[in-house]
Design a protein around this motif. Structure first.
Motif, PDB file in Angstrom:
ATOM      1  N   UNK A   1       1.156  -1.381   0.152  1.00 25.01           N
ATOM      2  CA  UNK A   1      -0.029  -0.081  -0.170  1.00 25.01           C
ATOM      3  C   UNK A   1       0.523   1.406  -0.414  1.00 25.01           C
ATOM      4  N   UNK A   2       1.898   1.386   0.170  1.00 24.71           N
ATOM      5  CA  UNK A   2       2.817   2.576   0.273  1.00 24.71           C
ATOM      6  C   UNK A   2       3.828   3.047  -1.060  1.00 24.71           C
ATOM      7  N   UNK A   3       4.216   3.550  -0.931  1.00 25.51           N
ATOM      8  CA  UNK A   3       5.132   4.214  -1.543  1.00 25.51           C
ATOM      9  C   UNK A   3       6.256   4.459  -1.297  1.00 25.51           C
ATOM     10  N   UNK A   4       6.299   4.004  -0.249  1.00 25.10           N
ATOM     11  CA  UNK A   4       7.896   4.165   0.599  1.00 25.10           C
ATOM     12  C   UNK A   4       8.894   3.431  -0.024  1.00 25.10           C
ATOM     13  N   UNK A   5       9.947   3.707   0.223  1.00 25.64           N
ATOM     14  CA  UNK A   5      11.444   2.673  -1.042  1.00 25.64           C
ATOM     15  C   UNK A   5      10.998   1.745   1.043  1.00 25.64           C
ATOM     16  N   UNK A   6      11.453   0.602   0.095  1.00 27.14           N
ATOM     17  CA  UNK A   6      11.561  -0.502   0.925  1.00 27.14           C
ATOM     18  C   UNK A   6      11.995  -0.633   2.023  1.00 27.14           C
ATOM     19  N   UNK A   7      12.723  -0.551   1.983  1.00 31.81           N
ATOM     20  CA  UNK A   7      14.620  -0.458   2.609  1.00 31.81           C
ATOM     21  C   UNK A   7      13.786   0.676   4.501  1.00 31.81           C
ATOM     22  N   UNK A   8      13.172   1.238   4.224  1.00 30.45           N
ATOM     23  CA  UNK A   8      11.982   2.090   5.170  1.00 30.45           C
ATOM     24  C   UNK A   8      10.802   1.552   5.729  1.00 30.45           C
TER      25      UNK A   8
ATOM     26  N   UNK B   1      17.195  -1.865  -2.034  1.00 32.46           N
ATOM     27  CA  UNK B   1      15.760  -0.755  -1.251  1.00 32.46           C
ATOM     28  C   UNK B   1      15.522   0.150  -1.374  1.00 32.46           C
ATOM     29  N   UNK B   2      16.323   0.990  -2.712  1.00 34.75           N
ATOM     30  CA  UNK B   2      15.361   2.662  -2.588  1.00 34.75           C
ATOM     31  C   UNK B   2      13.940   1.814  -3.272  1.00 34.75           C
ATOM     32  N   UNK B   3      14.202   0.824  -3.886  1.00 35.91           N
ATOM     33  CA  UNK B   3      12.992   0.578  -4.644  1.00 35.91           C
ATOM     34  C   UNK B   3      11.013   1.088  -3.850  1.00 35.91           C
ATOM     35  N   UNK B   4      10.602   1.685  -4.342  1.00 31.75           N
ATOM     36  CA  UNK B   4       9.495   2.243  -3.821  1.00 31.75           C
ATOM     37  C   UNK B   4       8.563  -0.130  -3.513  1.00 31.75           C
TER      38      UNK B   4
ATOM     39  N   UNK C   1       4.031  -9.965  -5.372  1.00 33.65           N
ATOM     40  CA  UNK C   1       3.501 -10.342  -4.232  1.00 33.65           C
ATOM     41  C   UNK C   1       4.624 -11.069  -3.533  1.00 33.65           C
ATOM     42  N   UNK C   2       4.884 -11.971  -5.232  1.00 35.49           N
ATOM     43  CA  UNK C   2       6.168 -12.735  -4.588  1.00 35.49           C
ATOM     44  C   UNK C   2       7.627 -12.835  -4.232  1.00 35.49           C
ATOM     45  N   UNK C   3       8.041 -10.960  -4.431  1.00 34.77           N
ATOM     46  CA  UNK C   3       9.379 -10.387  -3.826  1.00 34.77           C
ATOM     47  C   UNK C   3       8.609 -10.253  -2.368  1.00 34.77           C
ATOM     48  N   UNK C   4       7.523  -9.830  -2.286  1.00 31.95           N
ATOM     49  CA  UNK C   4       7.282  -9.690  -0.488  1.00 31.95           C
ATOM     50  C   UNK C   4       7.249 -10.809   0.445  1.00 31.95           C
TER      51      UNK C   4
ATOM     52  N   UNK D   1      26.095  -2.629  -4.759  1.00 33.61           N
ATOM     53  CA  UNK D   1      25.569  -1.961  -5.708  1.00 33.61           C
ATOM     54  C   UNK D   1      25.864  -2.529  -7.186  1.00 33.61           C
ATOM     55  N   UNK D   2      26.287  -3.951  -6.708  1.00 35.36           N
ATOM     56  CA  UNK D   2      26.536  -5.372  -8.056  1.00 35.36           C
ATOM     57  C   UNK D   2      25.072  -5.457  -7.768  1.00 35.36           C
ATOM     58  N   UNK D   3      25.503  -6.489  -6.547  1.00 32.09           N
ATOM     59  CA  UNK D   3      24.446  -7.519  -6.698  1.00 32.09           C
ATOM     60  C   UNK D   3      22.664  -6.768  -6.608  1.00 32.09           C
ATOM     61  N   UNK D   4      22.802  -5.613  -5.645  1.00 32.55           N
ATOM     62  CA  UNK D   4      21.438  -5.154  -5.536  1.00 32.55           C
ATOM     63  C   UNK D   4      21.204  -4.016  -7.017  1.00 32.55           C
ATOM     64  N   UNK D   5      21.470  -4.202  -8.052  1.00 36.53           N
ATOM     65  CA  UNK D   5      21.804  -3.006  -8.651  1.00 36.53           C
ATOM     66  C   UNK D   5      19.909  -2.618  -9.402  1.00 36.53           C
TER      67      UNK D   5
END
Length: 325
Positions: A195-202, A229-232, A238-241, A321-325
């Motif tokens: 439901x949120x557009x905040x970064x998944x890291x937050x 981590x910066x992706x909204x 759903x699979x990723x979550x 930064x390489x693995x999580x590009x």
DNA sequence: TAAGGATGTATAC
DNA sequence: TATACCTCCTTAC
């Protein structure tokens, strides 16, 4: 603070050694004098962890609610019937190691590990002596709980209060599902996160969306699931979550069983059979900025570190930064 | 010996 | 976004 797995270990410790025993409650420091008086002489009947909150409910319906915050720690000691004498709290070392004194038997004292700071520090109190009686309290001992067989001291907690049943419900209703709760609903986490557009890291640090995840588990699960981590949060499938949830169930479960956070797979600790001896190999990215990534093998690329650290929501965020590009 | 930082969160601006 | 809380270990001097 210790992340959720430490609080679940704490709850288990209280379940095993305090529930069913009449408790003397005091506040040597004085800041919890009123609360201690409410609990003194009563019997704990239930010990629960929900995320990073600890709830110890007594026979008269009052509940001791403790949140360790950044600096809180419990220290335990007791006689031979008091199975685990340990310290559970902020160890302030990479890898989240607890201080263990498996036996209070004076005939078999635990050797000093060379890092115990000074007498009176957490863990020291029970080293090498029968510890049915607690040590002299320090000026910071907020709470002391004593039974016939053992004792528990609390220092540094950010929350330490006595709640009514309604107040307990109110606190818990503000917490999301806890991966360490077998009854927890993964779908509820997925619904709240998407439901949120905040970064998944937050979002992973938001205790109302998922309870018990802290800075280490956040960084490590995002690395293991190869998610930037910066992706909204909304942009994750759903699979990723669900993948994040399942991974946290696994990682936090390991944390409960081993008393430490270990997120690396054996194949990523080459020649290191026991992660205990190698705290720098216990995590993939947490506090490993500038070091070589254990998975992609990159140290730096185009002059920049592969594993980087930055700020997100006022906390250090680590990623490759390489693995999580 | 002093300064800085840490697995956290609430509150104020 | 910044600060306060509050403890103690690690690193720097």
């Amino acid at each position: 603070m210790p992340e959720g797995h430490s609080i679940h270990r704490l709850a288990r410790q209280f379940q095993d050694t305090f529930v069913g025993q009449s408790v003397r409650a005091t506040s040597p420091q004085g800041r919890f004098a009123e609360g201690a008086a409410l609990l003194d002489g009563h019997v704990p009947v239930e010990s629960i962890a929900h995320g990073k909150h600890f709830f110890l409910t007594f026979d008269h319906g009052h509940t001791l609610n403790v949140h360790l915050g950044m600096y809180g720690a419990w220290t335990f000691g007791g006689d031979h019937t008091f199975t685990v004498a340990s310290s559970i709290g902020a160890p302030r070392r990479i890898g989240e190691r607890e201080i263990h004194r498996e036996s209070a038997d004076p005939a078999h004292p635990r050797p000093d590990d060379g890092r115990s700071p000074s007498a009176g520090a957490p863990g020291d109190a029970v080293a090498g002596r029968a510890a049915a009686e607690p040590p002299e309290p320090t000026p910071t001992t907020r709470v002391r709980l004593v039974t016939q067989h053992g004792w528990a001291d609390l220092v540094g907690a950010s929350i330490c209060r006595v709640l009514t049943p309604d107040e307990v419900e109110q606190v818990r209703s503000n917490l999301g599902p806890d991966p360490l709760d077998p009854q927890a609903d993964a779908g509820e986490f997925v619904r709240r996160a998407s439901r949120t557009g905040r970064a998944i890291g937050a979002v992973l640090m938001d205790q109302s969306i998922i309870a018990g995840v802290g800075n280490i588990f956040r960084a490590e699960t995002l690395f293991r699931q190869l998610i930037d981590p910066h992706r909204p949060a909304r942009s994750l499938s759903d699979q990723e979550l669900r993948g994040l949830w399942e991974d946290l169930v696994l990682l936090m479960g390991i944390g409960v069983r081993r008393g430490r956070i270990i997120t690396t797979a054996p194949e990523h600790r080459p020649g290191v059979p026991e992660a205990e001896a190698w705290p720098e190999h216990a995590t993939y990215v947490y506090q490993r900025q500038g070091q070589t990534c254990l998975v992609c093998g990159t140290t730096s690329r185009d002059g920049a570190d592969a594993i980087v650290v930055e700020e997100m929501v006022q906390r250090k965020l680590y990623r490759c930064a390489v693995c999580q590009a």
